[in-house]
Design a protein around this motif. Structure first.
Motif, mmCIF file in Angstrom:
data_model
loop_
_atom_site.group_PDB
_atom_site.id
_atom_site.type_symbol
_atom_site.label_atom_id
_atom_site.label_comp_id
_atom_site.label_asym_id
_atom_site.label_seq_id
_atom_site.Cartn_x
_atom_site.Cartn_y
_atom_site.Cartn_z
ATOM 1 N N ILE A 29 0.855 -1.193 0.000
ATOM 2 C CA ILE A 29 0.000 0.000 0.000
ATOM 3 C C ILE A 29 0.890 1.241 0.000
ATOM 4 O O ILE A 29 1.907 1.282 0.711
ATOM 5 N N HIS A 81 -2.571 4.193 -2.280
ATOM 6 C CA HIS A 81 -2.649 3.563 -3.601
ATOM 7 C C HIS A 81 -2.327 2.081 -3.529
ATOM 8 O O HIS A 81 -1.577 1.625 -2.671
ATOM 9 N N PHE A 84 -0.566 1.187 -8.959
ATOM 10 C CA PHE A 84 -0.392 2.637 -9.066
ATOM 11 C C PHE A 84 -1.759 3.304 -9.212
ATOM 12 O O PHE A 84 -1.890 4.326 -9.876
HETATM 13 C C1 GLP Z 1 4.824 1.606 -5.222
HETATM 14 C C2 GLP Z 1 4.143 0.443 -5.962
HETATM 15 C C3 GLP Z 1 3.079 -0.201 -5.094
HETATM 16 C C4 GLP Z 1 3.633 -0.403 -3.704
HETATM 17 C C5 GLP Z 1 3.850 0.939 -3.053
HETATM 18 C C6 GLP Z 1 4.472 0.834 -1.663
HETATM 19 O O1 GLP Z 1 4.527 2.844 -5.730
HETATM 20 N N1 GLP Z 1 3.565 0.827 -7.199
HETATM 21 O O2 GLP Z 1 2.682 -1.445 -5.687
HETATM 22 O O3 GLP Z 1 2.726 -1.142 -2.917
HETATM 23 O O4 GLP Z 1 4.596 1.800 -3.870
HETATM 24 O O5 GLP Z 1 5.839 0.690 -1.746
HETATM 25 P P1 GLP Z 1 6.752 0.281 -0.530
HETATM 26 O O6 GLP Z 1 6.499 -1.168 -0.296
HETATM 27 O O7 GLP Z 1 8.148 0.530 -1.015
HETATM 28 O O8 GLP Z 1 6.350 1.129 0.610
#
Ligand code: GLP
Length: 236
Positions: A133, A138, A141
């Motif tokens: 998340i 989101h 994306f």
């Molecule tokens: C990105 C990806 C998502 C992901 C989110 C969280 O933008 N598109 O699919 O869940 O960011 O990233 P993180 O796990 O690095 O916090």
């Protein structure tokens, strides 16, 4: 909704990997919806470890990733195709041709979106969708918006997402401003959803998404309507 609050990042990763491996053991030709970001790295590490021990076989698995940056190809270290190859696919026995990531360099991006949805449909939909998340709620994306967008589409990334993801790019200016993402319909049609999140910073948005009003301003809030969702959260 099943909500597991665990103590450590490692525990979150192990539990998530447990559910994914159970899925693959029960249905060796599973269609796995996969995610990128820092959150699932530990889950993928655990799956690789169990694969090396001979406990999981990915030879019949098909994977479908959520999203990709527009303009980045497989050789770009910040592309999600590169991320998936390095963090999982190159280290297990999945057949590369059975791994799908949207093509961010497609000449005709609209066509690529249509093809991506058609492919998911032809494969019969996703069995288990892994999700992280974003800080703005989101998933994939799918950024906060006036509506939930159903199909794979091109998005303008939010300022907060560009800022958050700039940690991988060295500077904000190098972060692509657009991405291609699976829409809400394919995500919500997945038979099972596994949402993982870690860190104090994700606590507030996770609470809003899972227990607040369902609104496209917090895209992950739609997951409240899914009949089979497991959330694993670690404050660490
Ligand atoms: C990105 C990806 C998502 C992901 C989110 C969280 O933008 N598109 O699919 O869940 O960011 O990233 P993180 O796990 O690095 O916090």
């Amino acid at each position: 909704m099943k909500f597991l609050n665990v103590d450590t990042y490692q525990e979150m990763s192990r539990q998530a990997a447990n559910l994914i491996s159970a899925q693959v053991i029960m249905k060796p030709d599973s269609i796995l919806g996969l995610a990128t970001g820092s959150t699932p790295i530990g889950t993928y590490k655990q799956l690789i470890e169990w694969y090396k021990k001979g406990d999981i076989d990915f030879s019949k698995v098909i994977s479908i990733n959520l999203d990709e940056y527009v303009g980045l190809d497989a050789n770009n270290i910040n592309s999600y195709r590169y991320f998936m190859d390095k963090n999982l696919f190159d280290k297990i026995n999945i057949v590369k041709e059975n791994t799908f990531v949207p093509l961010g360099t497609a000449e005709n991006l609209e066509e690529e979106c249509k093809k991506y949805d058609e492919n998911i449909k032809q494969l019969g939909g996703i069995d288990l969708q892994l999700l992280g998340i974003g800080l703005d709620g989101h998933i994939g994306f799918n950024e906060p918006s006036e509506v939930f967008t159903k199909n794979t589409h091109i998005v303008d990334l939010d300022k907060s997402t560009i800022e958050a993801n700039s940690r991988f790019f060295g500077s904000i200016d190098s972060v692509p401003k657009k991405a291609i993402t699976m829409g809400m319909a394919s995500i919500m049609r997945a038979k099972k959803i596994l949402l993982i999140a870690n860190g104090k910073g994700k606590k507030e948005i996770l609470n809003k998404a899972l227990f607040g009003p369902i609104t496209p301003q917090i895209p992950a809030s739609i997951l409240q309507l899914h009949p089979d969702i497991t959330v694993i959260y670690s404050e660490e």
